[in-house]
Design a protein around this motif. Structure first.
Motif, PDB file in Angstrom:
ATOM      1  N   VAL A 187       0.853  -1.190   0.000  1.00 43.38           N
ATOM      2  CA  VAL A 187       0.000   0.000   0.000  1.00 43.38           C
ATOM      3  C   VAL A 187       0.886   1.238   0.000  1.00 43.38           C
ATOM      4  N   VAL A 188       0.716   2.081  -1.033  1.00 42.80           N
ATOM      5  CA  VAL A 188       1.585   3.256  -1.181  1.00 42.80           C
ATOM      6  C   VAL A 188       0.853   4.566  -0.910  1.00 42.80           C
ATOM      7  N   LYS A 189      -0.468   4.521  -0.860  1.00 45.35           N
ATOM      8  CA  LYS A 189      -1.218   5.740  -0.557  1.00 45.35           C
ATOM      9  C   LYS A 189      -2.561   5.377   0.058  1.00 45.35           C
ATOM     10  N   VAL A 190      -2.931   6.096   1.112  1.00 43.40           N
ATOM     11  CA  VAL A 190      -4.244   5.961   1.725  1.00 43.40           C
ATOM     12  C   VAL A 190      -4.779   7.361   1.969  1.00 43.40           C
ATOM     13  N   GLU A 191      -5.960   7.646   1.464  1.00 44.37           N
ATOM     14  CA  GLU A 191      -6.563   8.971   1.683  1.00 44.37           C
ATOM     15  C   GLU A 191      -8.080   8.823   1.799  1.00 44.37           C
ATOM     16  N   ASN A 192      -8.637   9.459   2.815  1.00 47.79           N
ATOM     17  CA  ASN A 192     -10.082   9.433   2.999  1.00 47.79           C
ATOM     18  C   ASN A 192     -10.725  10.558   2.187  1.00 47.79           C
ATOM     19  N   LEU A 193     -11.743  10.218   1.414  1.00 48.96           N
ATOM     20  CA  LEU A 193     -12.385  11.182   0.520  1.00 48.96           C
ATOM     21  C   LEU A 193     -13.726  11.695   1.035  1.00 48.96           C
ATOM     22  N   PHE A 194     -14.224  11.112   2.138  1.00 45.38           N
ATOM     23  CA  PHE A 194     -15.552  11.485   2.633  1.00 45.38           C
ATOM     24  C   PHE A 194     -15.594  11.239   4.133  1.00 45.38           C
TER      25      PHE A 194
END
Length: 207
Positions: A187-194
Motif C-alpha cells: 500500500v503506497v497511498k491511503v486517503e479518505n475522501l468522505f
C-alpha cells in the motif's frame, strides 16, 4: 437481492443519486487516479458502473477495458463515452473471470466503490494480483461502513438480512488496508475522501 438485479434497478437514477452528495469524492477519485496513469497505461476498470470515473480518466491513458455485471449500467456508460467521442474505451457486461477480460494485459486495475460488495474478496484480490505485472498498480475506493456503528450501518445489516440489499461488507479502514496487504500488495497511498462513512482511496503496488 442478487447484485446484478440490484444494480440494473439502480442504473437509471444512479448518477443523480451520487453526483450531489458525493461529487467532491468523485472529483478527488479522478484527481488521485491520474497520478498513477500515463498515456501508455493499459487500464482495467472493474465495476465501472455508469462510467463516472472511467470516462473522465480515459483521455489520460492508453486502452481502457471497463467492466460491470450490470448491462443497464454499461449501456449508460457507453452512451456517455460516445457523447464524449472516446475511442479508447471498451465497455463489457462481464465478470472479471470472463476470458475476454482475462485475455487483456493491464498495467493498472481499478475498482471504485466495489470491494465492499464482493463476497469472495480474498479470491478477487488474488486474481487482480495475478493479472498485474511487477510494479503494476491496484487502485480502489471503498466505503468503510464498519469504521464505527452508525444508524446507517445498522439499517444496512437489517436490509441485507431481509434480502432487500445485496451482500455488503462492513469494513473498518484498518481492516481494508490489511486485507489488501494480505493479498501481496504494498500500500503506497491511503486517503479518505468522505467523512461518514469513510470513503477510502487506496493505491497499492505489486512489488
Amino acid at each position: 437481492m442478487k447484485a446484478k438485479q440490484f444494480w440494473n434497478n439502480r442504473a437509471a437514477g444512479y448518477d443523480a443519486s451520487v453526483q450531489g452528495k458525493y461529487a467532491e469524492a468523485y472529483r478527488k477519485t479522478i484527481e488521485i487516479t491520474r497520478q498513477y496513469l500515463n498515456k501508455e497505461s493499459r487500464l482495467l476498470d472493474y465495476g465501472c458502473g455508469t462510467g463516472i470515473v472511467t470516462n473522465q480518466i480515459a483521455p489520460d491513458v492508453g486502452p481502457v477495458t471497463a467492466v460491470d455485471i450490470s448491462e443497464n449500467m454499461i449501456a449508460i456508460a457507453r452512451q456517455k463515452a460516445a457523447e464524449l467521442n472516446l475511442s479508447n474505451v471498451t465497455y463489457l457486461d462481464a465478470e472479471l473471470t470472463d476470458e475476454k477480460v482475462q485475455s487483456g494485459g493491464y498495467d493498472v486495475i481499478s475498482t471504485f466503490n466495489l470491494l465492499y460488495f464482493v463476497e469472495d474478496l480474498d479470491g478477487l484480490l488474488r486474481k487482480i494480483y495475478e493479472m498485474l505485472p511487477q510494479g503494476g498498480y491496484f487502485l480502489s475506493v471503498t466505503d468503510c461502513l464498519g469504521e464505527k456503528d452508525t444508524f446507517k450501518s445498522l439499517v444496512i445489516s437489517l436490509l441485507m438480512k431481509m434480502k432487500l440489499l445485496p451482500f455488503m461488507r462492513l469494513f473498518s479502514t484498518a481492516e481494508l488496508v490489511k486485507t489488501i496487504e494480505n493479498a501481496g500488495f504494498e500500500v503506497v497511498k491511503v486517503e479518505n475522501l468522505f467523512d461518514s462513512p469513510p470513503n477510502l482511496y487506496i493505491a497499492a503496488q505489486k512489488s
